[in-house]
Structure formats: C-alpha cells, structure tokens
Motif scaffolding. Structure first.
Motif, short mmCIF file in Angstrom:
data_model
loop_
_atom_site.label_atom_id
_atom_site.label_comp_id
_atom_site.label_asym_id
_atom_site.label_seq_id
_atom_site.Cartn_x
_atom_site.Cartn_y
_atom_site.Cartn_z
N GLU A 239 0.83 -1.21 0.00
CA GLU A 239 0.00 0.00 0.00
C GLU A 239 0.86 1.26 0.00
OE1 GLU A 239 -3.35 2.12 2.90
OE2 GLU A 239 -2.67 0.06 3.29
N GLU A 240 0.48 2.24 -0.81
CA GLU A 240 1.17 3.53 -0.84
C GLU A 240 0.81 4.32 0.42
OE1 GLU A 240 3.31 4.70 -3.04
OE2 GLU A 240 3.18 3.06 -4.50
N LYS A 241 1.83 4.87 1.07
CA LYS A 241 1.60 5.63 2.30
C LYS A 241 2.34 6.96 2.26
CE LYS A 241 0.98 1.55 5.27
NZ LYS A 241 -0.41 1.82 5.68
N GLU A 242 1.83 7.91 3.02
CA GLU A 242 2.46 9.21 3.14
C GLU A 242 3.16 9.26 4.51
OE1 GLU A 242 0.80 13.32 1.58
OE2 GLU A 242 0.12 12.97 3.64
N VAL A 243 4.45 9.58 4.48
CA VAL A 243 5.24 9.64 5.72
C VAL A 243 5.55 11.10 6.01
CG1 VAL A 243 7.34 8.92 6.90
CG2 VAL A 243 6.25 7.39 5.22
N LEU A 244 5.19 11.53 7.21
CA LEU A 244 5.45 12.91 7.64
C LEU A 244 6.67 12.93 8.56
CD1 LEU A 244 1.79 13.95 8.62
CD2 LEU A 244 2.85 13.96 6.35
N MET A 245 7.56 13.90 8.36
CA MET A 245 8.73 14.04 9.23
C MET A 245 8.87 15.49 9.65
SD MET A 245 12.09 14.96 9.78
CE MET A 245 12.94 15.21 8.22
N ALA A 246 8.99 15.72 10.96
CA ALA A 246 9.13 17.08 11.48
C ALA A 246 10.09 17.09 12.66
CB ALA A 246 7.77 17.62 11.91
N VAL A 247 10.73 18.23 12.86
CA VAL A 247 11.62 18.42 14.00
C VAL A 247 11.02 19.50 14.89
CG1 VAL A 247 13.94 19.11 14.75
CG2 VAL A 247 13.65 17.76 12.66
N MET A 248 10.98 19.25 16.19
CA MET A 248 10.34 20.18 17.12
C MET A 248 10.93 20.04 18.51
SD MET A 248 6.73 18.10 17.29
CE MET A 248 6.72 18.06 15.49
N SER A 249 10.53 20.93 19.41
CA SER A 249 11.00 20.85 20.79
C SER A 249 10.29 19.72 21.52
CB SER A 249 10.73 22.17 21.51
OG SER A 249 9.33 22.36 21.69
N ARG A 250 10.81 19.35 22.69
CA ARG A 250 10.19 18.28 23.48
C ARG A 250 8.78 18.65 23.90
NH1 ARG A 250 15.31 17.78 27.44
NH2 ARG A 250 15.35 19.96 26.87
N LYS A 251 8.59 19.92 24.27
CA LYS A 251 7.27 20.39 24.70
C LYS A 251 6.27 20.30 23.55
CE LYS A 251 5.15 24.32 27.08
NZ LYS A 251 5.39 25.68 27.63
#
Length: 288
Positions: A239-251
C-alpha cells in the motif's frame, strides 16, 4: 529587526543567569576549600593564598582585563561582545558576592561535597553561557594564544593550562586538594557538554497515519513548525503511504502526541533525539 533585538536581550539575560551560577559555585564552594579547578578562577585562588589582601574577584577581573588586552594585540579583535561581557561579568559577580554576601563560614568542609556542588553550579552555568555563543574567557584566551604561536590544538592547550593550575593547587594546598581540583576539572568538562546537549536537544518525529492532512495542519498552524513529506510503500501490504517528518522541541512533541492520540490511536510514530538543530525556526547559523 525587533526579533533580533529581542533575541540579543534574551541572550544576555541567560548569560547573566549563567554567570551568577558560576560565580556562586566558585565563591561558596571552590574558594573556601582551596579547590583551584583550572581557569582564571583557579589561578586567582592560588594567588589569593599567597596574597590574601587581594580578593579572588579582583584578581580575576585584573587577570581577565590583562588577558583581553594581550589577546587583542597578539590575536586580533576576534572576541565578540558576549565573551567580553561574560568574562568580565563573572569577575564582577564574584567581587559583588565578596562585598555584599561575604562567607561567614564554609557551606561544607567536606571536599567531595564541595567539588560536587561547586562543579554542579559552575558546569550548568558555563553550559548556559557557552550555549548562548559566549565564553567566560580566562584560560580559553591562553589556549588560543598557544594555538596561534605554538600550533598546539586548542583542546590540548586548554587542558595544559588547566592542568598547570591544578598542579599549582596541589603544590600550594597539598596533593589531596590538588587531586580533588583535577577531578573537578574533569567532571566540569563532561557536565558542560551534557548541559549544552540538553539545552539544544530536539525531537525528530516520523508519522504514518490515515489522518495525515489533519496532522499536517496541526503541525504547521498550531505548532508553527514545517515538515517534510515522503511517499513510501508498505513492504507487506504494498500500500502507498504518506510519511510525515518534522523536528520540534520536546514540549511541542508532547502536544503533538496528545493530538494524534485523540484523532488516530492506530498511527505509527517513531521519535529520535536530535542533539542540535540549526536553521529556520531554531538556532541561527550566524554567530555573534
């Protein structure tokens, strides 16, 4: 322009907090127990033993001014305003503590406790100062001069200068105190690194969810973070899937995790620690 001014004010605010922590650790724990744990402060403690009429704070201030003058002549004006402020501010803070909150008796006579609490305060304080692109000067300047004229690595030069001061402490106050001072130098180096890593640590989050559009909107609009989208294919299902990647603070990650939990409890999330993030939305790449 306003954001830059605000950032500069916050930098000096945190540098001041760091300076006060370092000054407290040196004055209330290291100085009373003759723990010359490297640096200009350690050298000042040794000199103060032989010339007790000159306070440690005044000795540090005088030596830092002399070192800065020599550095400007021999190395050039390569020291930023933050470093000058932190270096002279630390000397001034200790001098103020000596005048306004003098030591009436030792907080503790136990050398090990003095090392642990003194280095805890100074290590955290110096970590905060270094994290704001500043330095407390002192032996850092000596190390840079050794590097320029004798081609010795800065790290090795710094270790040499601090070791020389702890050796003087051993000769002045006895080998046991000298060994504790050397222990303090070693612990301080590790602690500073850990503090800097902790202050700069962020979370890199990878998400696979059927509610991708809602999650993207939440990250961009509510957390104010950007994200990267990958197109992937599941090996088992095809199955084709969309992968999201983000960088953020712990909070911010805690808020995102709770949001995803509410809308898609079957989402697949991986999280890894990122020790430092440079660029848009995080620490700027430019220096002082």
């Amino acid at each position: 322009m306003r954001d830059k001014i605000k950032k500069t004010i916050m930098d000096y605010f945190y540098i001041t907090i760091g300076i006060m922590l370092v000054a407290s650790g040196i004055y209330y724990f290291l100085v009373p127990n003759d723990l010359a744990a490297g640096g200009v402060s350690g050298l000042a403690i040794v000199i103060n033993h032989y010339i007790p009429t000159i306070s440690v704070g005044l000795l540090m201030l005088t030596m830092n001014i002399i070192l800065f003058i020599i550095a400007f002549i021999l190395i050039g004006p390569s020291f930023g305003g933050r470093t000058i402020y932190a270096s002279l501010g630390l000397s001034g803070a200790i001098w103020i503590l000596e005048r306004l909150f003098p030591i009436k008796e030792k907080v503790t006579g136990d050398l090990l406790l003095s090392v642990l609490f003194g280095i805890l305060l100074t290590g955290i304080g110096m970590g905060i100062v270094f994290n704001r692109n500043a330095s407390t000067g002192g032996t850092d300047i000596i190390a840079k001069m050794l590097n320029k004229f004798f081609h010795i690595d800065v790290g090795k030069a710094l270790l040499m200068s601090d070791f020389s001061i702890t050796l003087m402490a051993g000769l002045t106050f006895g080998k046991e105190v000298g060994m504790y001072a050397l222990l303090a130098v070693i612990i301080n180096g590790f602690l500073i690194d850990e503090v800097i890593n902790g202050l700069n640590m962020a979370k890199q989050v990878t998400i696979i969810s059927t509610k991708g559009d809602e999650i993207k909107k939440y990250i961009m609009e509510h957390l104010g973070r950007g994200l990267t989208i990958y197109n992937a294919k599941g090996a088992y299902t095809g199955e084709e899937k969309e992968v999201l990647m983000a960088v953020m603070s712990r909070k911010e990650f805690v808020r995102l995790r709770e949001f995803i939990r509410e809308i898609d409890h079957k989402a697949f999330i991986t999280v890894s620690n990122v020790h430092e993030v440079l660029g848009e939305g995080f620490k700027e790449l430019i220096g002082d």
